[in-house]
Scaffold this motif. Structure first.
Motif, PDB file in Angstrom:
ATOM      1  N   LEU A  93      42.173  29.795  45.835  1.00 31.39           N
ATOM      2  CA  LEU A  93      43.163  30.520  46.617  1.00 31.39           C
ATOM      3  C   LEU A  93      44.026  31.355  45.689  1.00 31.39           C
ATOM      4  CD1 LEU A  93      44.809  28.141  49.215  1.00 31.39           C
ATOM      5  CD2 LEU A  93      43.601  30.289  49.600  1.00 31.39           C
ATOM      6  N   LEU A  94      44.234  32.601  46.041  1.00 28.62           N
ATOM      7  CA  LEU A  94      45.088  33.459  45.229  1.00 28.62           C
ATOM      8  C   LEU A  94      46.314  33.868  46.020  1.00 28.62           C
ATOM      9  CD1 LEU A  94      43.586  36.274  43.029  1.00 28.62           C
ATOM     10  CD2 LEU A  94      44.987  34.326  42.400  1.00 28.62           C
ATOM     11  N   PHE A 141      49.239  35.463  50.701  1.00 24.09           N
ATOM     12  CA  PHE A 141      47.940  35.272  50.069  1.00 24.09           C
ATOM     13  C   PHE A 141      47.176  36.578  49.989  1.00 24.09           C
ATOM     14  CE2 PHE A 141      48.949  30.975  51.523  1.00 24.09           C
ATOM     15  CZ  PHE A 141      48.708  30.273  50.346  1.00 24.09           C
ATOM     16  N   LEU A 142      46.351  36.665  48.975  1.00 23.15           N
ATOM     17  CA  LEU A 142      45.511  37.850  48.810  1.00 23.15           C
ATOM     18  C   LEU A 142      44.420  37.858  49.874  1.00 23.15           C
ATOM     19  CD1 LEU A 142      44.877  40.241  46.777  1.00 23.15           C
ATOM     20  CD2 LEU A 142      43.086  38.734  45.904  1.00 23.15           C
ATOM     21  N   LEU A 152      45.378  43.203  44.239  1.00 22.20           N
ATOM     22  CA  LEU A 152      46.655  42.504  44.100  1.00 22.20           C
ATOM     23  C   LEU A 152      47.836  43.441  44.323  1.00 22.20           C
ATOM     24  CD1 LEU A 152      45.695  40.318  41.050  1.00 22.20           C
ATOM     25  CD2 LEU A 152      46.489  39.426  43.251  1.00 22.20           C
ATOM     26  N   ASP A 153      47.782  44.630  43.738  1.00 24.88           N
ATOM     27  CA  ASP A 153      48.884  45.567  43.914  1.00 24.88           C
ATOM     28  C   ASP A 153      49.142  45.817  45.397  1.00 24.88           C
ATOM     29  OD1 ASP A 153      48.820  45.695  41.204  1.00 24.88           O
ATOM     30  OD2 ASP A 153      48.402  47.839  41.054  1.00 24.88           O
ATOM     31  N   GLN A 200      53.314  44.112  37.957  1.00 27.60           N
ATOM     32  CA  GLN A 200      52.729  42.770  37.858  1.00 27.60           C
ATOM     33  C   GLN A 200      53.303  42.059  36.643  1.00 27.60           C
ATOM     34  OE1 GLN A 200      48.281  42.289  38.038  1.00 27.60           O
ATOM     35  NE2 GLN A 200      48.677  40.781  36.452  1.00 27.60           N
ATOM     36  N   HIS A 252      52.786  38.176  35.713  1.00 24.16           N
ATOM     37  CA  HIS A 252      52.067  37.097  35.052  1.00 24.16           C
ATOM     38  C   HIS A 252      51.333  36.315  36.128  1.00 24.16           C
ATOM     39  CE1 HIS A 252      51.514  34.507  31.516  1.00 24.16           C
ATOM     40  NE2 HIS A 252      51.557  33.470  32.354  1.00 24.16           N
ATOM     41  N   THR A 253      50.310  35.600  35.698  1.00 29.08           N
ATOM     42  CA  THR A 253      49.558  34.788  36.651  1.00 29.08           C
ATOM     43  C   THR A 253      49.730  33.321  36.299  1.00 29.08           C
ATOM     44  OG1 THR A 253      48.005  36.577  37.004  1.00 29.08           O
ATOM     45  CG2 THR A 253      47.278  34.364  37.623  1.00 29.08           C
ATOM     46  N   SER A 255      48.982  29.265  36.867  1.00 26.70           N
ATOM     47  CA  SER A 255      47.792  28.516  37.274  1.00 26.70           C
ATOM     48  C   SER A 255      47.835  27.036  36.955  1.00 26.70           C
ATOM     49  CB  SER A 255      46.566  29.137  36.606  1.00 26.70           C
ATOM     50  OG  SER A 255      46.684  29.029  35.196  1.00 26.70           O
ATOM     51  N   ILE A 314      46.387  29.635  42.697  1.00 25.92           N
ATOM     52  CA  ILE A 314      46.794  30.451  41.556  1.00 25.92           C
ATOM     53  C   ILE A 314      47.722  31.511  42.109  1.00 25.92           C
ATOM     54  CG2 ILE A 314      45.962  31.902  39.675  1.00 25.92           C
ATOM     55  CD1 ILE A 314      44.613  29.213  39.630  1.00 25.92           C
ATOM     56  N   VAL A 328      49.849  35.108  41.431  1.00 25.53           N
ATOM     57  CA  VAL A 328      50.145  36.281  40.615  1.00 25.53           C
ATOM     58  C   VAL A 328      51.535  36.764  41.001  1.00 25.53           C
ATOM     59  CG1 VAL A 328      49.391  38.573  39.924  1.00 25.53           C
ATOM     60  CG2 VAL A 328      47.709  36.878  40.671  1.00 25.53           C
TER      61      VAL A 328
END
Lengths: 229, 229
Positions: free
Chosen positions: B12-13, B49-50, B56-57, B77, B79-80, B82, B93, B95
């Motif tokens: 999941l992002l 959620f993506l 992502l942007d 952006q 940092h990611t 995790s 995760i 972003v």
DNA sequence: TCAAAAGTGTTCACCGTACACCCATGG
DNA sequence: CCATGGGTGTACGGTGAACACTTTTGA
């Protein structure tokens, strides 16, 4: 509302590593010849996929270890790339890391087996996907990091000469530096130990070897490290 | 080998946004009271959620729009994140992005409906998960970005006074600045237009209003923008 | 003795910083 | 006429940048 975990799309997460080394000739990066489709035979950054029970930092460390046999290496997360078609096979998001390694220490057998090679950063082949832009981004970050942290030493052997150190910073910043100014700036930082030993390879006179004094650096407040070259 | 797309774990992002605003009192961030478990009722960054067909942007822009009604906003952006257990319900995760908005322009109805509120960055409640560290990271980045790009203007109305601009930079850097030095540095950058108009709210004499001259800024080579306050 | 790299200081220009007084206006 | 915030200039110290000659020693 977006507020439910169910029915959310999951994605593939890749980790790509920009691995820098330095060999007195210039700054190098490690690339691998892709052994599978798509883009088989093309040059690529070294990467892998995130595992279920693994955080990104660990994945980056694992991948670096797999291909170079090295651990305890300076790594930093760079950026996450998510263009829809960046990977034509399947939707993949990639988190890029860069690593600074001492090029003498890596396992040469390993990289040969993986079809990996060192390239000068000034002469890199066309890379797959968006790896070119990852590389550009990594170099920019490394240049900036240079002024913020003593990262240069990560790329050098334990003992090194001032000239080596200078050549390294010249390679990172891709500009020439004045020897006298460089030495006095480095000395004013007061984080090197001058050894009694000399390197006799480079000249008749020989040049003194230095080591990075990590303890001394750690004592200093992290914020007051600034190095403008 | 890691070289196969099949049998790789998907995750999941999430995208979390640190939304900064400024209201002459200080730097603010927008937080939302979480309306679902886990951590229901606690304060959280604004996120989502993506989606499958989204980069992502775009997700960050969509989320910002959803909660504030704003688009065309400065975002970057960060940092990611995790860590395995950062979200106790499911492996996620995240972003992080930060956004700079003109606080006057956001849709106040919307944020009320979402149970969102502005908080002074100097007085933020405990946030869920790792959102505290995202916020710290965002402030650090914003401070640095300040010396690199004219991001301040993103947080101000179209027309602003020098004092407003100074107070803004003071809030971002959390240190006091000298009025005369500040003005001469800003003027030497040569990217402001001084209007004929005055703001009469603040004093009897009135203070001149300025606008950011984006065209003039864009003409300059991006590399030579440095602002040391 | 000479070639080749090592090592070493000084000067100048610019920039960041500290600092205090007059101006304009509405009440 | 006075209280309030607006607006302006200078002097000093520190740092980055340019610059050239002497030392050592193996061949």
């Amino acid at each position: 509302m977006l507020n439910s975990y169910s029915s959310v799309d999951k994605v593939l997460l890749a980790v790509d590593c920009i691995i820098f080394g330095f060999d007195n000739e210039g700054l190098k990066i490690l690339l691998i010849k892709r052994g599978f489709e798509p883009e088989m035979g093309k040059w690529s950054l070294i990467g892998g996929f995130l595992k279920k029970e693994e955080k990104l930092d660990s994945a980056a460390i694992r991948i670096l270890d797999t291909y170079t046999g090295l651990h305890n290496v300076y790594m930093e997360q760079l950026h996450t790339y998510s263009e829809i078609d960046r990977d034509p096979v399947e939707r993949t998001i990639s988190v890029a890391y860069y690593a600074l390694i001492n090029i003498e220490n890596h396992n040469q057998e390993l990289i040969k087996n993986y079809d990996a090679q060192w390239f000068s950063v000034t002469d890199v082949p066309k890379l797959i996907f968006d790896h070119d832009s990852m590389l550009r981004h990594a170099i920019r970050r490394l240049r900036y990091r240079t002024s913020t942290k003593p990262v240069g030493f990560e790329l050098l052997p334990e003992k090194f000469t001032m000239l080596q150190l200078q050549k390294l910073y010249e390679a990172i910043l891709s500009k020439e530096l004045d020897k006298r100014n460089f030495i006095s700036k480095i000395n004013s930082m007061d984080i090197l130990i001058k050894l009694e030993e000399k390197d006799m390879q480079s000249s008749r006179k020989g040049s003194f070897l230095y080591t990075f004094d990590k303890d001394k650096y750690d004592e200093k407040s992290l914020n007051d490290f600034v190095l403008n070259l």
